[in-house]
Scaffold this active site. Structure first.
Site, PDB file in Angstrom:
ATOM      1  N   GLY A  43       0.827  -1.200   0.000  1.00 50.02           N
ATOM      2  CA  GLY A  43       0.000   0.000   0.000  1.00 50.02           C
ATOM      3  C   GLY A  43       0.867   1.258   0.000  1.00 50.02           C
ATOM      4  O   GLY A  43       0.533   2.262  -0.639  1.00 50.02           O
ATOM      5  N   ASP A  44       1.978   1.195   0.709  1.00 45.32           N
ATOM      6  CA  ASP A  44       2.894   2.351   0.758  1.00 45.32           C
ATOM      7  C   ASP A  44       3.529   2.572  -0.622  1.00 45.32           C
ATOM      8  O   ASP A  44       3.683   3.713  -1.070  1.00 45.32           O
ATOM      9  CB  ASP A  44       3.996   2.118   1.800  1.00 45.32           C
ATOM     10  CG  ASP A  44       3.416   1.798   3.176  1.00 45.32           C
ATOM     11  OD1 ASP A  44       2.315   2.295   3.469  1.00 45.32           O
ATOM     12  OD2 ASP A  44       4.053   1.043   3.932  1.00 45.32           O
TER      13      ASP A  44
HETATM   14  P1  ADP Z   1      -2.307  -2.306   1.716  1.00 48.51           P
HETATM   15  O1  ADP Z   1      -0.871  -2.745   1.884  1.00 48.51           O
HETATM   16  O2  ADP Z   1      -2.518  -0.858   2.019  1.00 48.51           O
HETATM   17  O3  ADP Z   1      -3.305  -3.223   2.373  1.00 48.51           O
HETATM   18  P2  ADP Z   1      -2.913  -3.639  -0.790  1.00 48.51           P
HETATM   19  O4  ADP Z   1      -2.666  -4.956  -0.108  1.00 48.51           O
HETATM   20  O5  ADP Z   1      -4.263  -3.423  -1.360  1.00 48.51           O
HETATM   21  O6  ADP Z   1      -2.561  -2.400   0.135  1.00 48.51           O
HETATM   22  O7  ADP Z   1      -1.812  -3.524  -1.945  1.00 48.51           O
HETATM   23  C1  ADP Z   1      -1.619  -2.363  -2.708  1.00 48.51           C
HETATM   24  C2  ADP Z   1      -1.326  -2.750  -4.139  1.00 48.51           C
HETATM   25  O8  ADP Z   1      -0.175  -3.616  -4.197  1.00 48.51           O
HETATM   26  C3  ADP Z   1      -2.439  -3.547  -4.815  1.00 48.51           C
HETATM   27  O9  ADP Z   1      -3.428  -2.682  -5.354  1.00 48.51           O
HETATM   28  C4  ADP Z   1      -1.649  -4.296  -5.896  1.00 48.51           C
HETATM   29  O10 ADP Z   1      -1.306  -3.441  -6.966  1.00 48.51           O
HETATM   30  C5  ADP Z   1      -0.363  -4.640  -5.155  1.00 48.51           C
HETATM   31  N1  ADP Z   1      -0.518  -5.945  -4.469  1.00 48.51           N
HETATM   32  C6  ADP Z   1      -0.702  -6.165  -3.150  1.00 48.51           C
HETATM   33  N2  ADP Z   1      -0.818  -7.485  -2.895  1.00 48.51           N
HETATM   34  C7  ADP Z   1      -0.699  -8.135  -4.076  1.00 48.51           C
HETATM   35  C8  ADP Z   1      -0.712  -9.499  -4.510  1.00 48.51           C
HETATM   36  N3  ADP Z   1      -0.903 -10.485  -3.640  1.00 48.51           N
HETATM   37  N4  ADP Z   1      -0.556  -9.765  -5.819  1.00 48.51           N
HETATM   38  C9  ADP Z   1      -0.365  -8.766  -6.705  1.00 48.51           C
HETATM   39  N5  ADP Z   1      -0.329  -7.455  -6.377  1.00 48.51           N
HETATM   40  C10 ADP Z   1      -0.492  -7.129  -5.085  1.00 48.51           C
END
Ligand code: ADP
Length: 310
Positions: free
Chosen positions: A253-254
């Site tokens: 997310g960062d």
């Molecule tokens: P946070 O860390 O704030 O919970 P996310 O988990 O939604 O944010 O991740 C942010 C972005 O990172 C996603 O929109 C995607 O682009 C990428 N991402 C995160 N986890 C995955 C994953 N398991 N596979 C592919 N891309 C990922």
């Protein structure tokens, strides 16, 4: 230049102890120590994108000095306010395929430091194009402290990306001072609305139209491996990402915030902004180190992200 705000940074320590035992001594020679905190991750990823970035926030004691020297050594500018209290350690123990964390709450900010940072921040914002504000607040600051920071960025007509949750986020949404972008994940959105929010795009379209979000230009709801759903003004977008080999998703997310901030600075169009945000998030998941991307894979992933208006 992008200014990143980390008000409660940490030195993140990781100990790998394959068979952790309780109530006795555990020894390890597998130790990692790095500057941490959500805003510090954002900082590193912006730097990895070869963009100018300056990190600000509060630092104190020798751990605080360590953070500054680590960032500076890597060519990242810092403009922190020094405080009396000591910057915290956050410890993660990797054992038996699990991760057990001990997170110190960190220093308490005095009233004098609280006021001094507002002046310090105003000066720093003046020479920035985009500001990112990430994470929770240290003890001693009012829960609407981010409202005060956003009032300053608004007064100076600068774009701001806010990535926080709970009362720190709701106090901003209830205030007249709005960031340009917020980036909640689905859990943060559910917490904010006090009900479980489904990631179904039709549902998200209704949720993001809520009065609560009025005045905020961009809302990017990141959905982990399922990409994102976003709203820019009156337009809604569904963003799909390719399947990739995930090594460590912490800090994605960062990295997404870093991609958004850098796209705002470059005045990218909606589709390119969203593609870049997803690309930096995905690149972060492909690295072992939290808050780091390998820009060599940027174009390949970018070209595999699809954005459709919804
Ligand atoms: P946070 O860390 O704030 O919970 P996310 O988990 O939604 O944010 O991740 C942010 C972005 O990172 C996603 O929109 C995607 O682009 C990428 N991402 C995160 N986890 C995955 C994953 N398991 N596979 C592919 N891309 C990922």
């Amino acid at each position: 230049m992008i200014l990143t705000v980390t008000l409660n940074p940490s030195v993140d320590i990781s100990y790998t102890i394959p068979d952790l035992r309780l109530d006795t001594t555990n020894r390890t020679d597998q130790v990692g120590k790095t500057a941490g905190g959500k805003g510090i991750n954002v900082t590193r990823v912006i730097h990895d994108l070869n963009k100018a970035v300056t990190a600000t926030g509060f630092i104190g004691g020798h751990l605080g000095e360590g953070i500054v020297s680590e960032l500076n050594k890597n060519g990242i500018k810092t403009d922190f306010l020094s405080i009396e209290g000591d910057t915290r350690n956050c410890i993660a123990i990797l054992h038996d395929g699990q991760q057990t964390e001990v997170l110190e709450s960190g220093p308490t900010i005095t009233d004098k430091e609280n006021a001094a940072f507002l002046t310090h921040f105003k000066q720093a914002v003046d020479y920035a194009d985009v500001i990112t504000i990430s994470g929770s607040l240290p003890k001693g600051l009012e829960e609407d402290y981010y409202v005060k920071l956003i009032q300053i960025t608004n007064d100076l007509d600068k774009k701001t990306v806010l990535d926080t949750s709970k009362s720190n986020l709701s106090s901003v949404l209830e205030s007249p001072f709005k960031p340009t972008v917020i980036k909640p994940n689905i859990e943060e959105l559910s917490e904010l609305l006090g009900q479980k929010v489904s990631a179904d795009p039709a549902n998200l379209k209704v949720v993001l139209a809520d009065e609560l979000f009025s005045g905020i230009e961009w809302i990017v709801v990141s959905l982990g491996g399922d990409g994102a759903f976003a709203k820019h003004g009156d337009r809604y977008y569904k963003v799909s990402i390719p399947n990739i080999n995930v090594v460590n998703p912490v800090g994605s997310g960062d990295a997404t915030v870093a991609g958004i901030a850098s796209a705002l600075e470059d005045n990218l169009d909606d589709i390119s902004l969203l593609k870049q945000a997803m690309t930096t998030g995905m690149l972060n998941t492909m690295e072992r180190i939290t808050g780091h991307i390998d820009i060599n894979h940027f174009d390949d992933l970018f070209n595999h992200v699809t954005v459709s208006e919804y």
